[in-house]
Design a protein around this motif. Structure first.
Motif, PDB file in Angstrom:
ATOM      1  N   ASP A 186       0.888  -1.343   0.304  1.00  8.87           N
ATOM      2  CA  ASP A 186       0.377   0.412   0.194  1.00  8.87           C
ATOM      3  C   ASP A 186       0.918   1.187   0.074  1.00  8.87           C
ATOM      4  OD1 ASP A 186      -2.644   1.017  -0.028  1.00  8.87           O
ATOM      5  OD2 ASP A 186      -2.443   1.923   2.300  1.00  8.87           O
ATOM      6  N   ASN A 187       0.524   2.479  -0.589  1.00  8.63           N
ATOM      7  CA  ASN A 187       0.988   3.504  -1.155  1.00  8.63           C
ATOM      8  C   ASN A 187       2.571   3.387  -1.403  1.00  8.63           C
ATOM      9  OD1 ASN A 187       0.878   6.425  -0.986  1.00  8.63           O
ATOM     10  ND2 ASN A 187       1.415   5.867   1.148  1.00  8.63           N
ATOM     11  N   PHE A 188       2.796   2.518  -2.152  1.00  8.61           N
ATOM     12  CA  PHE A 188       4.328   2.779  -3.377  1.00  8.61           C
ATOM     13  C   PHE A 188       4.224   2.486  -4.458  1.00  8.61           C
ATOM     14  CE2 PHE A 188       7.702   0.822  -5.480  1.00  8.61           C
ATOM     15  CZ  PHE A 188       9.047   0.806  -4.481  1.00  8.61           C
ATOM     16  N   ARG A 189       4.594   3.826  -5.236  1.00  2.75           N
ATOM     17  CA  ARG A 189       4.564   4.209  -6.634  1.00  2.75           C
ATOM     18  C   ARG A 189       2.836   4.342  -6.878  1.00  2.75           C
ATOM     19  NH1 ARG A 189      10.009   1.290  -8.668  1.00  2.75           N
ATOM     20  NH2 ARG A 189      11.789   2.292  -7.122  1.00  2.75           N
TER      21      ARG A 189
ATOM     22  N   TYR B 268       6.929   7.684  -3.311  1.00  2.00           N
ATOM     23  CA  TYR B 268       5.428   7.373  -1.872  1.00  2.00           C
ATOM     24  C   TYR B 268       4.603   7.727  -3.411  1.00  2.00           C
ATOM     25  CZ  TYR B 268       7.262   7.360   2.591  1.00  2.00           C
ATOM     26  OH  TYR B 268       8.253   6.504   3.554  1.00  2.00           O
ATOM     27  N   THR B 269       3.263   7.003  -2.792  1.00  3.55           N
ATOM     28  CA  THR B 269       2.829   8.011  -4.243  1.00  3.55           C
ATOM     29  C   THR B 269       2.297   9.042  -4.304  1.00  3.55           C
ATOM     30  OG1 THR B 269       1.234   5.306  -3.632  1.00  3.55           O
ATOM     31  CG2 THR B 269       0.201   6.301  -5.203  1.00  3.55           C
TER      32      THR B 269
ATOM     33  N   GLY C  65       2.542   6.606   4.711  1.00  7.21           N
ATOM     34  CA  GLY C  65       3.984   5.707   4.538  1.00  7.21           C
ATOM     35  C   GLY C  65       3.422   4.932   3.842  1.00  7.21           C
ATOM     36  N   HIS C  66       4.513   3.374   4.007  1.00 12.33           N
ATOM     37  CA  HIS C  66       4.510   2.249   2.844  1.00 12.33           C
ATOM     38  C   HIS C  66       4.130   1.707   3.950  1.00 12.33           C
ATOM     39  CE1 HIS C  66       7.142   3.948  -0.671  1.00 12.33           C
ATOM     40  NE2 HIS C  66       7.778   3.520   0.595  1.00 12.33           N
TER      41      HIS C  66
ATOM     42  N   SER D 125       5.257  -8.278   8.430  1.00 13.01           N
ATOM     43  CA  SER D 125       4.657  -6.838   8.109  1.00 13.01           C
ATOM     44  C   SER D 125       5.634  -5.482   8.397  1.00 13.01           C
ATOM     45  CB  SER D 125       3.303  -6.386   9.009  1.00 13.01           C
ATOM     46  OG  SER D 125       3.772  -6.735  10.413  1.00 13.01           O
ATOM     47  N   LEU D 126       5.574  -4.666   7.494  1.00 15.10           N
ATOM     48  CA  LEU D 126       6.272  -3.770   7.664  1.00 15.10           C
ATOM     49  C   LEU D 126       5.274  -2.202   7.985  1.00 15.10           C
ATOM     50  CD1 LEU D 126       9.601  -2.222   7.798  1.00 15.10           C
ATOM     51  CD2 LEU D 126       9.472  -2.376   5.505  1.00 15.10           C
TER      52      LEU D 126
END
Length: 380
Positions: free
Chosen positions: A8-11, A63-64, A71-72, A88-89
């Motif tokens: 979620d929320n990566f590029r 980040y998107t 955050g990612h 999970s991270l």
């Protein structure tokens, strides 16, 4: 085996999830997010297995752009070691240095990190504390001081954390590759167990895998003798005290004398074939996930077909896991006859969408899957 990835929320990946089989094919137009999946796996591998800082692995530019997330968020699941791992991270971001509860952050930092084995915790990290769980479930807690590195990356192996260390070692067995034959060097000054993404260090990796394993080398040699016209064998030639150069020996019809070529003297297609078959015999039966971006590059159809058939057999037998990105009709038509593929699509300035596809669409239409894609009938 890698079983699941959530991002979620990566590029271009927002609320994005994939479940994996022993072999999967990623399809879709350029820019749809296929290579970004490999980038995510590579960045998580770097974070968990090296001493690199999170801000160098996950810069603010990742980040998107159109989202509101701060955050990612990532999840990974592996099946292995007689159980199921779930990692999970959460990576936080700040646009400038801030101070919060006596903690100083700049750019990206690790907000939270957890690891479970069969739903039992092995690691639980938040902003203030680190909780470790031994293999028999005993918890140890300490204050957290390092927010720029994965806790897993800096752990020392012991008799009490074998399950956790297994996960770190399994992350090293993600082989993420996009072969660039012109970048592969002839020479090697040391053995290397880790493959670089573009295979620049192939010769050093070859030394690590094959130099002391005659059984694997014989298998590779016999396989290439059927693929490369006139190929006889490999040899190393010393050019200094520590450095060797990889050569290939070929026979010719015109002469009884063999001819030696350095690896760099081969054509791009020959280099790619040597690399692809080396991956088979170097990685099989070692619980590797082989991720290759466009393995058919530089190869003609008669050259990629035998490799593709052998790859399918290895994955079906559980000796290897493969994730492939391809636009090649032969890979599309052959691989989608049985395993699940994924179709990626994305509109401009929006997140990637993915849906599973099988050969059922081809059966219903009477057209080959590659023809359906060429006509744009899988879109939407």
């Amino acid at each position: 085996m890698l079983k699941r990835l959530y991002v979620d929320n990566f590029r271009c990946l927002v609320d994005f999830e994939l479940n994996f089989d022993s072999i999967n094919l990623f399809l879709g137009n350029n820019g749809a997010g296929k290579s970004t999946v490999f980038d995510v796996l590579g960045k998580l591998q770097e974070l968990i297995t090296t001493d690199k800082k999170v801000e160098s692995i996950f810069p603010l530019s990742d980040y998107t752009r159109w989202g509101n997330g701060q955050g990612h968020y990532f999840e990974l699941e592996f099946l292995g070691n007689d159980g199921n791992y779930k990692y999970s991270l959460e990576v936080g971001k700040v646009d400038s240095e801030i101070k919060e509860d006596n903690l100083i952050f700049s750019n990206s930092y690790i907000h939270k990190e957890t690891l479970f084995f069969n739903q039992s915790p092995l690691l639980n990290v938040d902003l203030e504390k680190v909780e470790f769980y031994s293999d028999d479930g005993v918890k140890n807690s300490s204050p957290r001081y390092n927010h720029s590195q994965s806790i897993i990356s800096i752990l020392k192996p012991s008799s009490e954390n074998k399950k956790l260390i297994w996960f770190r070692e399994r992350m090293k067995r993600l082989a993420l590759i996009k072969i660039s034959p012109n970048l592969i060097t002839n020479e090697s000054s040391q053995k290397n167990s880790f493959l670089t993404k573009k295979m620049e260090n192939f010769v050093s990796w070859y030394r690590y895998i094959f130099a002391d394993n005659q059984n694997k080398l014989s298998q590779l040699t016999e396989s290439l003798q059927e693929i490369l016209d006139g190929f006889v064998s490999f040899k190393f030639e010393s050019i200094s005290e520590k450095t060797v150069i990889l050569k290939l020996i070929f026979k010719t019809e015109e002469s009884d004398q063999n001819i030696e070529y350095t690896f760099g003297e081969l054509s791009d297609g020959q280099k790619v074939l040597v690399v692809l078959y080396s991956l088979f015999y170097g990685l099989e039966s070692q619980d590797y996930t082989l991720c290759i971006d466009e393995p058919e590059n530089f190869l003609a159809l008669p050259e990629i077909q035998p490799w593709l058939f052998q790859l399918y057999d290895l994955c079906s037998e559980g000796k290897l896991q493969a994730l492939l990105i391809s636009h090649h009709p032969e890979l599309i038509n052959y691989l989608l006859a049985s395993p699940v593929g994924y179709w990626f699509e994305r509109e401009s300035n929006s997140h990637a969408k993915v849906k599973p596809i099988t050969n059922q669409e081809s059966k219903e239409s009477g057209l080959l899957m590659s023809e359906l894609i060429a006509r744009g009938w899988l879109n939407g």
